[in-house]
Enzyme design. Structure first.
Site, PDB file in Angstrom:
ATOM      1  N   SER A 111      48.067  31.623   9.502  1.00  0.00           N
ATOM      2  CA  SER A 111      46.633  31.126   9.395  1.00  0.00           C
ATOM      3  C   SER A 111      46.619  29.769   9.968  1.00  0.00           C
ATOM      4  CB  SER A 111      46.514  31.197   8.005  1.00  0.00           C
ATOM      5  OG  SER A 111      47.575  30.153   7.194  1.00  0.00           O
ATOM      6  N   ALA A 117      49.035  36.805   9.014  1.00  0.00           N
ATOM      7  CA  ALA A 117      49.488  36.648   7.467  1.00  0.00           C
ATOM      8  C   ALA A 117      48.599  37.296   6.544  1.00  0.00           C
ATOM      9  CB  ALA A 117      48.850  35.012   7.121  1.00  0.00           C
ATOM     10  N   GLU A 147      44.799  28.091  19.976  1.00  0.00           N
ATOM     11  CA  GLU A 147      45.787  27.275  19.362  1.00  0.00           C
ATOM     12  C   GLU A 147      46.814  26.746  20.280  1.00  0.00           C
ATOM     13  OE1 GLU A 147      46.617  27.519  14.804  1.00  0.00           O
ATOM     14  OE2 GLU A 147      48.554  27.814  15.720  1.00  0.00           O
ATOM     15  N   SER A 202      53.065  30.085  13.482  1.00  0.00           N
ATOM     16  CA  SER A 202      53.069  31.405  14.219  1.00  0.00           C
ATOM     17  C   SER A 202      54.385  31.719  14.622  1.00  0.00           C
ATOM     18  CB  SER A 202      51.932  31.522  15.307  1.00  0.00           C
ATOM     19  OG  SER A 202      50.621  31.152  14.780  1.00  0.00           O
ATOM     20  N   ASN A 234      38.262  35.132  12.506  1.00  0.00           N
ATOM     21  CA  ASN A 234      39.621  34.440  12.692  1.00  0.00           C
ATOM     22  C   ASN A 234      40.087  34.268  13.947  1.00  0.00           C
ATOM     23  OD1 ASN A 234      39.867  37.214  13.410  1.00  0.00           O
ATOM     24  ND2 ASN A 234      41.540  37.723  11.819  1.00  0.00           N
ATOM     25  N   HIS A 235      39.257  34.372  14.941  1.00  0.00           N
ATOM     26  CA  HIS A 235      39.485  34.221  16.458  1.00  0.00           C
ATOM     27  C   HIS A 235      39.934  32.520  16.679  1.00  0.00           C
ATOM     28  CE1 HIS A 235      37.441  38.331  17.516  1.00  0.00           C
ATOM     29  NE2 HIS A 235      38.572  38.438  16.894  1.00  0.00           N
ATOM     30  N   HIS A 291      43.673  34.291  20.400  1.00  0.00           N
ATOM     31  CA  HIS A 291      43.422  35.520  19.517  1.00  0.00           C
ATOM     32  C   HIS A 291      41.817  36.046  19.858  1.00  0.00           C
ATOM     33  CE1 HIS A 291      43.006  37.181  15.182  1.00  0.00           C
ATOM     34  NE2 HIS A 291      42.919  38.315  16.038  1.00  0.00           N
ATOM     35  N   ASP A 320      36.541  45.712  15.613  1.00  0.00           N
ATOM     36  CA  ASP A 320      36.860  44.839  16.844  1.00  0.00           C
ATOM     37  C   ASP A 320      37.909  45.470  17.789  1.00  0.00           C
ATOM     38  OD1 ASP A 320      36.910  42.914  18.975  1.00  0.00           O
ATOM     39  OD2 ASP A 320      37.781  41.145  17.588  1.00  0.00           O
ATOM     40  N   HIS A 350      50.555  42.113  11.832  1.00  0.00           N
ATOM     41  CA  HIS A 350      49.733  41.267  13.034  1.00  0.00           C
ATOM     42  C   HIS A 350      49.349  39.791  12.555  1.00  0.00           C
ATOM     43  CE1 HIS A 350      46.299  41.267  10.525  1.00  0.00           C
ATOM     44  NE2 HIS A 350      45.271  40.931  11.561  1.00  0.00           N
TER      45      HIS A 350
END
Length: 476
Positions: free
Chosen positions: A372, A397, A205, A377, A201-202, A234, A87, A395
């Site tokens: 996570s 966890a 939040e 964060s 994981n994108h 993200h 990515d 970058h």
């Protein structure tokens, strides 16, 4: 293999192919396992490598571990798609709002906000985005400067502008003729995906900030306040990055066969910078970086509209920073031009470093580190001592178990408990069926607080603020 333990948070590991530098508490280091050292040894067999390191979140990836920094000279260097990652340009973006966490205390209001975001940002992996009037070619060539003015609302008010100035790079320049190598279907798919999240994981939040007292002065200069609501995004280059990898992967493989290059890992791809395949990959990689930063920007624009729908026209979002953690770029270190690869590592420049964008020259720029889902964060700032790791920090966890293993080992009840489902402080999700997201549960990741502690104690960066999650939008 032998290890030279310099202190609890740093060690040099002597591998057959060279020295690996690891910045992690010894417990985190030992938990990484033998496979990460095997992969490092393969990576260090790429000719002319100058330096390689792992951050404390390092874990096994394809060809190269996530959490890797690797450096070559520009004169005789190599570029590796494997040490950039699949990515390309994946990274973080944080916007600050003029709201306080008490404004989102009502869980029903948080659900309303999540629904407003989901209306504007498709979460299904193949759904079409809402920015069809953006020309893909302009974005690929010019990055943020290729967006229509209406999507950069502060571009013409310099005193308030943050969209174009508060970013790691608003435009990467490259040989635009290389774009013709990418087939037409990829252009169509990528255009549809501008302003979309992607899966895995994108995330988007909604968070509440807590300032670190030791760095309150820096926080104030950045405009941070206790209890302030922030938005963290993200995502990366979506299918455009995938198309670049697909095309360049075959070209790099041909070059490796022609030159007799290779390691024990057939998935580790690399080519000389001065080869046709190396040059093509570098140029097209920069186009993907342009896509990635514009993609995150467009999502932030959509989130801004969602906040205004929910809280009224007085709601504002200003850019704190945008940065990447999957890329390879030319940097000057000790007056030498080097190609620095970061795969799952974040650049964190200290105060006074000339590489900082002008608004952050005096303080150092914000380094954006997600936890996570369900955990904190962090907003960090680089330390001067970070020069020993080319100013690279973690970058996130870092995964502790695979997606399949997580699905087998973590129950829905355990996941729900970690997200405080049903409580007043519930972390609101856009998916009510938790089974769809269980592979991204906090139990799949390392303890982010311990990761951050390692970075701080290794003297690579310092914490400016901690970000507590209130709501999250995830793709599927």
């Amino acid at each position: 293999m032998s290890s030279n333990f310099n202190d609890v948070y740093y060690r040099r590991v002597d591998l057959p192919a060279g020295e690996l530098h690891v910045f992690a508490h010894e417990d985190l280091f030992h938990a990484m396992g033998a496979k990460v050292l095997e992969m490092a040894n393969n990576n260090m067999q790429i000719p002319n490598i100058r330096y390689m390191s792992y951050t404390p979140d390092a874990h096994v990836g394809v060809g190269t571990c996530i959490g890797t920094t690797a450096v070559w000279g520009m004169d005789n260097g190599f570029v590796s798609p494997s040490i950039v990652g699949s990515d390309i340009g994946c990274g973080m973006r944080v916007h600050l709002t003029n709201l306080h966490e008490r404004d989102l205390q009502d869980v029903k209001l948080r659900r309303k906000l999540v629904k407003a975001i989901e209306k504007r940002i498709p979460v299904e992996n193949h759904a079409r985005g809402y920015f069809s009037d953006v020309r893909l070619e302009d974005v690929l060539r010019k990055g943020l400067h290729g967006l229509p003015g209406k999507y950069v609302p502060d571009a013409y008010t310099p005193r308030k502008a943050t969209s174009l100035t508060h970013v790691e790079c608003s435009r990467f320049r490259f040989d635009e003729g290389e774009l013709d190598r990418i087939p037409e279907p990829a252009w169509h798919r990528s255009h549809r995906q501008l302003g979309t999240l992607g899966n895995g994981n994108h995330f988007i939040e909604i968070q509440a900030l807590s300032i670190n007292e030791d760095n309150r002065a820096t926080a104030e200069k950045w405009g941070l306040k206790d209890g302030q609501i922030a938005v963290m995004i993200h995502s990366g280059s979506r299918s455009w990055g995938g198309a670049v990898n697909q095309y360049c992967g075959s070209q790099v493989a041909k070059t490796m066969r022609k030159l007799g290059l290779g390691t024990a890992d057939p998935k580790l791809a690399y080519a000389p910078l001065d080869s046709e395949a190396g040059r093509t990959y570098a140029h097209l990689m920069y186009s993907a970086l342009n896509f990635a930063v514009a993609n995150r920007h467009l999502m932030a624009f959509a989130v801004r509209d969602a906040f205004r729908e929910t809280f009224g026209s007085q709601a504002e979002l200003s850019t704190l920073y945008d940065l990447m953690h999957n890329y390879a770029v030319e940097e000057n270190h000790k007056e030498e031009a080097l190609l620095v690869h970061r795969k799952g590592t974040t650049r964190a420049l200290p105060a006074g470093h000339s590489g900082n964008p002008e608004p952050y020259r005096a303080t150092g720029h914000p380094a954006l580190i997600p936890g996570s889902m369900g955990t904190a964060s962090y907003l960090m700032v680089g330390a001067a001592e970070g020069v020993r790791n080319y100013y690279s920090i973690c970058h996130g966890a870092g995964r502790i178990r695979s997606r399949n293993a997580t699905k087998q080992l973590v129950t829905v009840d355990e996941f729900a408990s970690s997200m405080r489902i049903g409580q007043e402080d519930e972390i609101v999700l856009n998916h009510r069926a938790l089974e769809a997201l269980i592979d991204e549960s906090p139990q799949a990741y390392k303890d982010v607080d311990r990761i951050i502690d390692s970075v701080v104690r290794a003297r690579l960066a310092d914490v400016v603020a901690k970000c507590r999650p209130l709501a999250a939008v995830k793709g599927v």
